[in-house]
Design an enzyme around this catalytic site. Structure first.
Site, mmCIF file in Angstrom:
data_model
loop_
_atom_site.group_PDB
_atom_site.id
_atom_site.type_symbol
_atom_site.label_atom_id
_atom_site.label_comp_id
_atom_site.label_asym_id
_atom_site.label_seq_id
_atom_site.Cartn_x
_atom_site.Cartn_y
_atom_site.Cartn_z
ATOM 1 N NE ARG A 210 59.492 125.045 -12.227
ATOM 2 C CZ ARG A 210 59.711 123.736 -12.228
ATOM 3 N NH1 ARG A 210 58.697 122.903 -12.212
ATOM 4 N NH2 ARG A 210 60.939 123.280 -12.224
ATOM 5 C CD GLU A 234 59.190 121.365 -5.104
ATOM 6 O OE1 GLU A 234 59.068 120.422 -5.901
ATOM 7 O OE2 GLU A 234 58.290 122.198 -4.869
ATOM 8 C CG HIS A 251 56.087 120.115 -7.518
ATOM 9 N ND1 HIS A 251 57.355 120.623 -7.734
ATOM 10 C CD2 HIS A 251 55.402 120.321 -8.679
ATOM 11 C CE1 HIS A 251 57.440 121.107 -8.963
ATOM 12 N NE2 HIS A 251 56.267 120.933 -9.553
#
Length: 327
Positions: A210, A234, A251
């Site tokens: 994360r 993000e 990601h």
């Protein structure tokens, strides 16, 4: 409460679910939407909500709605206000372990590309922070590669201290959930300036867990090599963090066909259980989406990194269009 004809609002970028429901649950209404379109009006009369990390599920979104079940097709769930859901009797679930192998494959590629470029002294010592579904697979992979493995997972009572991980590891990879409360073993900025000051010169830092687990400003100042897949803020990522990364991605560490299938299956199983619907088996459903890339293509992470660095403002578009990896 059970509903005869449940209505589902679903993030349109979650594969398998829409086509499977439309084929096999004829009395269920499903509305796929772009994540930015999932708002209070969209979910007002929905019974079920299926999201990814891009949708903040909280009182603002759910208040006054009919939602009884929230499924996130992801491992992480810090985008869900679980306390609010529980206080309103709304069941919620994430999909732990769904993409563990995909993330492990990403970490292996990251390590291989670093070793090819940096030519560090062998054998390497890897410190794995968080030994759940992903961390345990990373440990097995590292041992197969002949690495010395140090583990750190205080909630499980496993391994050595974080300080020892920092002082002794050539590679440090994080696989913990994002928590901020003291009683939960907080992981917010777990990798901060004080931790980085302990690390061995030249140690590689990897964050595919994360974004806020790593203090990105401290990471840039530290001048350690790093590989980053999950970011603070993000999709609006920090250009200095991006430009300083040895490798960077948007990601997508867990983005594999099998990982997505697993997550979708877990969501459908939960819906079937709660709403007394027949189970759906996704194993025969083909993946429909961008042409899948083989995970064993040489230096595929380098290609992703180059593209993201050239087009940082396209972070979200690149993520949406990412061709899922296959075995």
């Amino acid at each position: 409460m059970l509903y005869t004809i449940p209505k589902i609002v679903c993030d349109s970028h979650i594969p398998f679910i829409v086509e499977a429901i439309r084929k096999e649950w004829k009395n269920v209404s499903i509305y796929p939407m772009e994540p930015e379109k999932i708002d209070t009006s969209a979910v007002h009369d929905a019974d079920i909500l299926i999201v990814r990390t891009r949708t903040k599920v909280d009182e603002h979104l759910l208040k006054g709605s009919n939602v009884q079940l929230v499924c996130t097709a992801t491992i992480g769930f810090d985008h869900i206000d679980t306390s609010y859901c529980e206080s309103r009797g709304i069941r919620w679930l994430s999909c732990p372990g769904c993409n563990a192998q995909a993330v492990c494959d990403y970490i292996e590629e990251a390590i291989d590309e670093f070793v090819q470029t940096a030519s560090p002294t062998l054998p390497l010592t890897i410190g794995i922070v968080g030994v759940g579904h992903v961390g345990s697979k990373v440990a097995e992979m590292a041992e197969r590669k002949g690495m010395k493995v140090l583990l750190n997972d205080p909630p499980k009572g496993i391994g050595v201290s974080l300080d020892k991980i920092g002082r002794n590891s050539d590679i440090i990879t994080f696989h913990v959930p994002l928590t901020k409360y003291p009683h939960q073993y907080p992981t917010f900025h777990l990798c901060d300036e004080s931790f980085l000051n302990l690390c061995k010169p030249g140690a590689l830092i990897i964050n595919a867990a994360r974004g806020s687990i790593v203090d990105e400003a401290a990471l840039v100042r530290s001048r350690y090599p790093y590989i980053i897949d999950t970011w603070e803020g993000e999709p609006d990522i920090n250009p200095a963090v991006l430009n300083g990364a040895f490798r960077a991605s948007m990601h997508i560490a867990g983005y594999s066909v099998e990982g997505k299938r697993n997550a979708s299956q877990m969501c459908l199983d939960a819906i079937a259980e709660q709403f007394s619907l027949p189970k759906i088996d996704l194993s025969s459903y083909p993946y429909i989406g961008p042409s899948a890339a083989r995970k064993n293509n040489n230096n595929w992470l380098s290609d992703i990194s180059r593209t993201l660095k050239a087009h940082p403002k396209d972070f979200e578009a690149l993520r949406k269009d990412y061709p899922l990896r296959e075995g």
